[in-house]
Enzyme design. Structure first.
Site, PDB file in Angstrom:
ATOM      1  N   GLY A  12      84.392  22.502  34.003  1.00 13.23           N
ATOM      2  CA  GLY A  12      85.235  22.368  32.905  1.00 13.23           C
ATOM      3  C   GLY A  12      84.766  22.813  31.521  1.00 13.23           C
ATOM      4  N   ASP A  38      85.298  15.651  44.784  1.00 16.55           N
ATOM      5  CA  ASP A  38      86.315  15.274  43.973  1.00 16.55           C
ATOM      6  C   ASP A  38      85.880  13.716  43.700  1.00 16.55           C
ATOM      7  OD1 ASP A  38      88.604  13.805  43.395  1.00 16.55           O
ATOM      8  OD2 ASP A  38      89.749  15.021  44.531  1.00 16.55           O
ATOM      9  N   ILE A  39      85.941  13.504  42.463  1.00 18.99           N
ATOM     10  CA  ILE A  39      85.281  11.972  41.882  1.00 18.99           C
ATOM     11  C   ILE A  39      86.075  11.138  42.407  1.00 18.99           C
ATOM     12  CG2 ILE A  39      83.679  13.109  40.102  1.00 18.99           C
ATOM     13  CD1 ILE A  39      85.910  12.021  38.224  1.00 18.99           C
ATOM     14  N   TYR A  63      91.207  14.068  34.325  1.00 18.63           N
ATOM     15  CA  TYR A  63      92.588  14.332  34.057  1.00 18.63           C
ATOM     16  C   TYR A  63      93.159  14.393  32.566  1.00 18.63           C
ATOM     17  CZ  TYR A  63      97.633  14.107  34.970  1.00 18.63           C
ATOM     18  OH  TYR A  63      99.156  14.122  35.110  1.00 18.63           O
ATOM     19  N   TYR A 127      97.743   8.577  29.425  1.00 17.04           N
ATOM     20  CA  TYR A 127      96.515   9.064  29.372  1.00 17.04           C
ATOM     21  C   TYR A 127      95.413   8.261  28.525  1.00 17.04           C
ATOM     22  CZ  TYR A 127      92.921  12.044  27.514  1.00 17.04           C
ATOM     23  OH  TYR A 127      91.726  12.737  27.194  1.00 17.04           O
ATOM     24  N   LYS A 131      92.002   6.380  29.936  1.00 22.54           N
ATOM     25  CA  LYS A 131      90.736   7.013  29.479  1.00 22.54           C
ATOM     26  C   LYS A 131      90.101   5.466  28.802  1.00 22.54           C
ATOM     27  CE  LYS A 131      88.967  10.279  28.839  1.00 22.54           C
ATOM     28  NZ  LYS A 131      88.003  11.082  29.656  1.00 22.54           N
TER      29      LYS A 131
HETATM   30  N1  LIG Z   1      89.682  18.879  25.659  1.00 18.61           N
HETATM   31  C1  LIG Z   1      90.192  17.924  24.762  1.00 18.61           C
HETATM   32  O1  LIG Z   1      90.573  18.332  23.669  1.00 18.61           O
HETATM   33  C2  LIG Z   1      89.505  16.922  24.707  1.00 18.61           C
HETATM   34  C3  LIG Z   1      89.585  15.844  23.675  1.00 18.61           C
HETATM   35  C4  LIG Z   1      89.133  14.377  23.573  1.00 18.61           C
HETATM   36  C5  LIG Z   1      88.486  13.882  24.825  1.00 18.61           C
HETATM   37  N2  LIG Z   1      88.129  14.872  25.730  1.00 18.61           N
HETATM   38  C6  LIG Z   1      87.344  14.612  26.886  1.00 18.61           C
HETATM   39  O2  LIG Z   1      86.176  15.440  27.085  1.00 18.61           O
HETATM   40  C7  LIG Z   1      85.628  15.213  28.449  1.00 18.61           C
HETATM   41  C8  LIG Z   1      85.751  16.901  28.793  1.00 18.61           C
HETATM   42  O3  LIG Z   1      87.102  17.586  28.656  1.00 18.61           O
HETATM   43  P1  LIG Z   1      87.205  19.349  28.817  1.00 18.61           P
HETATM   44  O4  LIG Z   1      87.857  19.795  27.486  1.00 18.61           O
HETATM   45  O5  LIG Z   1      86.032  19.847  29.296  1.00 18.61           O
HETATM   46  O6  LIG Z   1      88.279  19.128  29.950  1.00 18.61           O
HETATM   47  P2  LIG Z   1      88.655  20.340  31.099  1.00 18.61           P
HETATM   48  O7  LIG Z   1      88.312  21.697  30.726  1.00 18.61           O
HETATM   49  O8  LIG Z   1      90.135  20.000  31.377  1.00 18.61           O
HETATM   50  O9  LIG Z   1      87.710  20.103  32.127  1.00 18.61           O
HETATM   51  C9  LIG Z   1      87.767  18.749  33.047  1.00 18.61           C
HETATM   52  C10 LIG Z   1      87.169  19.225  34.426  1.00 18.61           C
HETATM   53  O10 LIG Z   1      87.565  17.952  35.230  1.00 18.61           O
HETATM   54  C11 LIG Z   1      87.822  18.575  36.606  1.00 18.61           C
HETATM   55  N3  LIG Z   1      88.405  17.330  37.376  1.00 18.61           N
HETATM   56  C12 LIG Z   1      89.800  16.931  37.065  1.00 18.61           C
HETATM   57  N4  LIG Z   1      89.925  16.172  38.285  1.00 18.61           N
HETATM   58  C13 LIG Z   1      88.873  16.165  39.030  1.00 18.61           C
HETATM   59  C14 LIG Z   1      88.483  15.224  40.116  1.00 18.61           C
HETATM   60  N5  LIG Z   1      89.241  14.387  40.698  1.00 18.61           N
HETATM   61  N6  LIG Z   1      87.212  15.428  40.512  1.00 18.61           N
HETATM   62  C15 LIG Z   1      86.452  16.283  40.237  1.00 18.61           C
HETATM   63  N7  LIG Z   1      86.576  17.082  38.994  1.00 18.61           N
HETATM   64  C16 LIG Z   1      87.974  16.909  38.503  1.00 18.61           C
HETATM   65  C17 LIG Z   1      88.769  19.704  36.427  1.00 18.61           C
HETATM   66  O11 LIG Z   1      88.897  20.409  37.254  1.00 18.61           O
HETATM   67  P3  LIG Z   1      90.229  21.384  37.486  1.00 18.61           P
HETATM   68  O12 LIG Z   1      90.301  22.433  36.749  1.00 18.61           O
HETATM   69  O13 LIG Z   1      90.011  21.610  39.104  1.00 18.61           O
HETATM   70  O14 LIG Z   1      91.311  20.262  37.260  1.00 18.61           O
HETATM   71  C18 LIG Z   1      87.989  20.458  34.917  1.00 18.61           C
HETATM   72  O15 LIG Z   1      87.284  21.215  35.609  1.00 18.61           O
HETATM   73  C19 LIG Z   1      86.910  14.697  29.280  1.00 18.61           C
HETATM   74  O16 LIG Z   1      86.207  13.471  29.561  1.00 18.61           O
HETATM   75  C20 LIG Z   1      87.864  14.386  28.298  1.00 18.61           C
HETATM   76  O17 LIG Z   1      88.750  13.483  28.335  1.00 18.61           O
HETATM   77  C21 LIG Z   1      88.484  16.202  25.681  1.00 18.61           C
END
Ligand SMILES: NC(=O)c1ccc[n+]([C@@H]2O[C@H](COP(=O)([O-])OP(=O)(O)OC[C@H]3O[C@@H](n4cnc5c(N)ncnc54)[C@H](OP(=O)(O)O)[C@@H]3O)[C@@H](O)[C@H]2O)c1
Length: 293
Positions: A12, A38-39, A63, A127, A131
């Site tokens: 990610g 897959d977690i 997600y 969502y 979380k």
């Molecule tokens: N992005 C933001 O703006 C934002 C804001 C606030 C908080 N956060 C938090 O920060 C953290 C990192 O976010 P990010 O931006 O890096 O998100 P991201 O780019 O969407 O990465 C999330 C990763 O989790 C994987 N994933 C989803 N379902 C899974 C499963 N069942 N088993 C294993 N892997 C799975 C996804 O794989 P796939 O691509 O295959 O689905 C993706 O590689 C998360 O906790 C998110 O909620 C993010």
């Protein structure tokens, strides 16, 4: 001997920075993307954590489809809440501390000032509820879970991920032509992923636990952030127009104000964040390097 760290969600946007940062700090990094573990599969999670026997587990998998979660709340809950329980239970079995990421969306945005760790969460949609439930599960099974809430994450990893990020979305919309409407009445604190990864490693190494806010430090509307993105990209003719929550309806309710105050980081003397302009300059330099390599 190198410390072992297991990272879920390693492919990610944040995951790739965590892998980079822990490796830079000479950890032995075992990164799992969705294809390897897959977690939501509790047996796989338990088996991999037991086999790796790490000193630290980090969960960056999530997600993140805020609007889609309103159509499929179970899918969001499975990954963001119940899967966190899987990981926490497995950590407990081997006494490994867990670092888990959460979101500014646990708040309702009524406060109109940056939210600190002391503020009461009040999630507004599927969502956000999932979380917050993930946070609760991590803390229910582990006394030493470190929960890091962040906001509007953007990093060069987003160039290659399915979910991408807001910067890449703006650039795609510009290439597509036509007006680019961005809400001017929603405020967040965009956070540069490599900086978030650095703070994460520092907090984990310091043995800190409980809830920490690690946001970019500058409250800004999404419209103003978009304008800064185009400036940093050297684009002067973007057809950017302000819009509002009222005009631009989405399936999910979002907090109007979700900037984070990094109160606990500041107490530790770790609160200094790059300005948004500096973070965007670093982003575009890394983006250029990634594209030309
Ligand atoms: N992005 C933001 O703006 C934002 C804001 C606030 C908080 N956060 C938090 O920060 C953290 C990192 O976010 P990010 O931006 O890096 O998100 P991201 O780019 O969407 O990465 C999330 C990763 O989790 C994987 N994933 C989803 N379902 C899974 C499963 N069942 N088993 C294993 N892997 C799975 C996804 O794989 P796939 O691509 O295959 O689905 C993706 O590689 C998360 O906790 C998110 O909620 C993010």
């Amino acid at each position: 001997m190198a410390k072992r760290v297991v990272i879920f969600g390693s492919a990610g946007q944040l995951g790739v920075e965590l892998v980079r940062e822990f490796s830079r700090k000479n950890y032995s990094v075992m990164g799992y993307d969705r294809a390897t573990v897959d977690i939501t599969d509790s047996s796989a999670v338990e088996r991999e954590i037991a086999a790796a026997d790490p000193e630290l587990v980090v969960n960056a998998a999530a997600y993140n489809q805020v609007d889609l979660a309103e159509q499929e709340p179970q899918a969001a809950f499975l990954v963001n809440a119940l899967a966190v329980r899987n990981i926490a239970v497995a950590c407990r079995q081997i006494d490994a501390p867990l670092v888990h990421f959460s979101t500014d969306y646990v708040f309702d945005g009524v406060a109109k000032r940056p939210y600190s760790e002391e503020d009461r969460p009040h999630p507004l949609g599927a969502y956000a509820v999932s979380k917050l439930a993930g946070e609760l599960y991590a803390r229910a099974y582990l006394d030493n879970a470190l929960i890091i809430r962040t906001s509007g994450v953007f990093g060069p990893g987003g160039l290659h991920t399915a979910r991408s990020n807001f910067v890449e979305l703006m650039l795609r919309l510009y290439s597509a032509g036509g007006p680019i409407r961005v809400v001017a009445d929603h405020i967040a604190s965009p956070t540069y992923a490599p900086q978030l990864a650095r703070c994460t490693v520092e907090l984990a190494e310091g043995g800190h636990c409980g809830v920490f806010h690690v946001g970019g430090g500058t409250p800004i509307s999404w419209f103003d952030f978009a304008a800064m993105i185009f400036r940093a990209a050297g684009i002067s003719d973007a057809p950017l127009r302000p819009t509002s929550e009222r005009e631009y309806r989405t399936a999910a309710r979002r907090p109007k104000y979700s900037a984070l105050k990094n109160a606990r980081l500041e107490q530790l003397g770790m609160g200094s964040m790059p300005s948004i302009g500096a973070a965007l300059d670093m982003y575009f330099a890394a983006r250029q390097a990634a594209i030309s390599s």
